[in-house]
Design an enzyme around this catalytic site. Structure first.
Site, PDB file in Angstrom:
ATOM      1  N   ILE B 134      42.528  26.468  38.556  1.00 56.41           N
ATOM      2  CA  ILE B 134      41.787  27.554  37.914  1.00 56.41           C
ATOM      3  C   ILE B 134      40.293  27.395  38.146  1.00 56.41           C
ATOM      4  O   ILE B 134      39.818  26.348  38.563  1.00 56.41           O
ATOM      5  CB  ILE B 134      42.095  27.622  36.395  1.00 56.41           C
ATOM      6  CG1 ILE B 134      41.753  26.300  35.702  1.00 56.41           C
ATOM      7  CG2 ILE B 134      43.571  27.972  36.171  1.00 56.41           C
ATOM      8  CD1 ILE B 134      41.954  26.324  34.188  1.00 56.41           C
ATOM      9  N   CYS B 135      39.562  28.494  37.855  1.00 59.51           N
ATOM     10  CA  CYS B 135      38.098  28.476  37.939  1.00 59.51           C
ATOM     11  C   CYS B 135      37.688  28.206  39.383  1.00 59.51           C
ATOM     12  O   CYS B 135      38.141  28.901  40.291  1.00 59.51           O
ATOM     13  CB  CYS B 135      37.574  27.433  36.940  1.00 59.51           C
ATOM     14  SG  CYS B 135      35.796  27.397  36.697  1.00 59.51           S
ATOM     15  N   ILE B 136      36.869  27.211  39.660  1.00 58.33           N
ATOM     16  CA  ILE B 136      36.416  26.915  41.017  1.00 58.33           C
ATOM     17  C   ILE B 136      37.397  26.007  41.780  1.00 58.33           C
ATOM     18  O   ILE B 136      37.290  25.861  43.013  1.00 58.33           O
ATOM     19  CB  ILE B 136      34.998  26.267  40.977  1.00 58.33           C
ATOM     20  CG1 ILE B 136      34.352  26.197  42.366  1.00 58.33           C
ATOM     21  CG2 ILE B 136      35.056  24.878  40.342  1.00 58.33           C
ATOM     22  CD1 ILE B 136      34.089  27.532  43.011  1.00 58.33           C
ATOM     23  N   PRO B 138      40.362  26.372  42.921  1.00 57.77           N
ATOM     24  CA  PRO B 138      41.044  26.921  44.101  1.00 57.77           C
ATOM     25  C   PRO B 138      40.253  26.735  45.406  1.00 57.77           C
ATOM     26  O   PRO B 138      40.849  26.726  46.493  1.00 57.77           O
ATOM     27  CB  PRO B 138      41.213  28.405  43.747  1.00 57.77           C
ATOM     28  CG  PRO B 138      41.362  28.382  42.245  1.00 57.77           C
ATOM     29  CD  PRO B 138      40.370  27.334  41.800  1.00 57.77           C
ATOM     30  N   SER B 192      43.898  31.165  38.748  1.00 60.70           N
ATOM     31  CA  SER B 192      43.355  32.107  37.754  1.00 60.70           C
ATOM     32  C   SER B 192      41.853  31.855  37.613  1.00 60.70           C
ATOM     33  O   SER B 192      41.397  30.713  37.731  1.00 60.70           O
ATOM     34  CB  SER B 192      44.078  31.904  36.413  1.00 60.70           C
ATOM     35  OG  SER B 192      43.638  32.843  35.442  1.00 60.70           O
TER      36      SER B 192
END
Lengths: 220, 220
Positions: B134-136, B138, B192
């Site tokens: 999630i967030c950065i 990925p 996400s």
């Protein structure tokens, strides 16, 4: 929108605010539609290595700066906050509540309390505004409020030594399971054991979410 | 009981794991009945003062020790963890994912990845085990997986610069709102936006809770 003051005491269970308890509180308050006003004392704290549990000699960190990690920078020096800034107050636990907001962890019932924390707690009670505290933080309430509100009811769970110290400071301790909370209706005070008893995060969450619900209901 | 590995990267949004995202993940996993296996690299990290946002010159902290604050001490050196220790892997965000698990925050698509993080991510895919980020985080997946799995689908929300870097590393970025997630069904990868887009903690929570549900459903 209700404004809830949240007093932080660092970032990490052994020397600051218990992180799980704090985030669960922040999420429950946000989902209840509250605006959160975070604050912490601008003072130095002892540092504990959370991997080993050992105190790190010769090092301190700043309680306000470390608390800002949980708050994502959105936090005030508690010295700049007055009782007019919020409708109710919530104090998460963690050793920071007993090391940095007061020194109950070191001196028990003879502890001293941070002057701004004491000021805000007394002003909250004087204004008839609700107050919630979880985990070890009710010991702080007992110290600040026990003399003027003898018999004020709180829980930290079932730990006999801590319960005895709370009673000796003028409060009345009641045993409580981790997924529940107790209410002092007269003084509008809510307390729950959280990680004084929780074996898993979901247990702490159940008691904290119920406590936040009860606090928000007091404001309706 | 499903075992979910969670890779932490410190403690605090600006130099470690994003704390809200991590705790929301841990709570959702516990409520889903999963056992959580926390891990972090035993390496030094830059320190950011979260009150001011400034990097603290001349100081480092240890990523594993700081991550242990969120984990309440219950965490392993990622060097000691193998893919056989878990059924699925979850990586919360925060700048730590882009500074301490890899250096995407400093070098963009030319970044290097911590060797143990790379080893575990590749082994997770090779074993056909599900993976969520999630967030950065990925962006880290894109760097490690983009060459061998061209077009692997991820999201970090809607940030065009980051999305472009992700595409340039061989992955395919899809825009996604904060309360949703996207799934690469073929590679069993869930992502996400969380705090890449969240304005409040409850927004991040909705997307993270849906992501955890989707991950647990993949294991059924």
């Amino acid at each position: 929108m209700a404004k809830i003051g949240v007093i932080l005491s660092g970032c990490g269970v052994y020397d600051g605010s218990e992180i799980n308890e704090t985030v669960i509180t922040l999420l429950a308050l946000d989902r209840a539609g509250a605006e959160v006003i975070m604050m912490a004392p601008n003072v130095e704290q002892q540092v504990v290595n959370h991997l080993t549990g050992d105190t790190v000699a010769g090092t301190t960190r700043n309680v306000l700066e470390e608390s800002a990690r949980i708050a994502r920078g959105n936090i005030s020096d508690i010295a700049d906050v007055t009782v007019n800034d919020f409708d109710a107050l919530f104090i998460p636990g963690g050793f920071g509540a007993a090391k940095n907001l007061c020194d109950f962890a070191f001196k028990g019932s003879d502890c001293d309390v941070n002057p701004d924390v004491e000021r805000l707690l007394k002003a909250t009670i004087a204004a008839g505004k609700p107050l919630a505290a979880i985990c070890i933080a009710p010991a702080l309430l007992a110290k600040v409020l026990g003399k003027d509100l003898p018999g004020v009811q709180v829980t930290i769970g079932t730990d006999e030594g801590t319960a005895g110290a709370i009673n000796s400071m003028g409060a009345t301790h009641t045993n409580c399971p981790v997924t529940e909370f107790i209410v002092d209706e007269k003084n509008r005070i809510i307390t729950s054991p959280a990680y004084m008893l929780a074996g898993r995060i979901s247990e702490a969450a159940t008691g904290i979410e119920k406590s936040v619900d009860a606090l928000m209901n007091m404001l309706r």
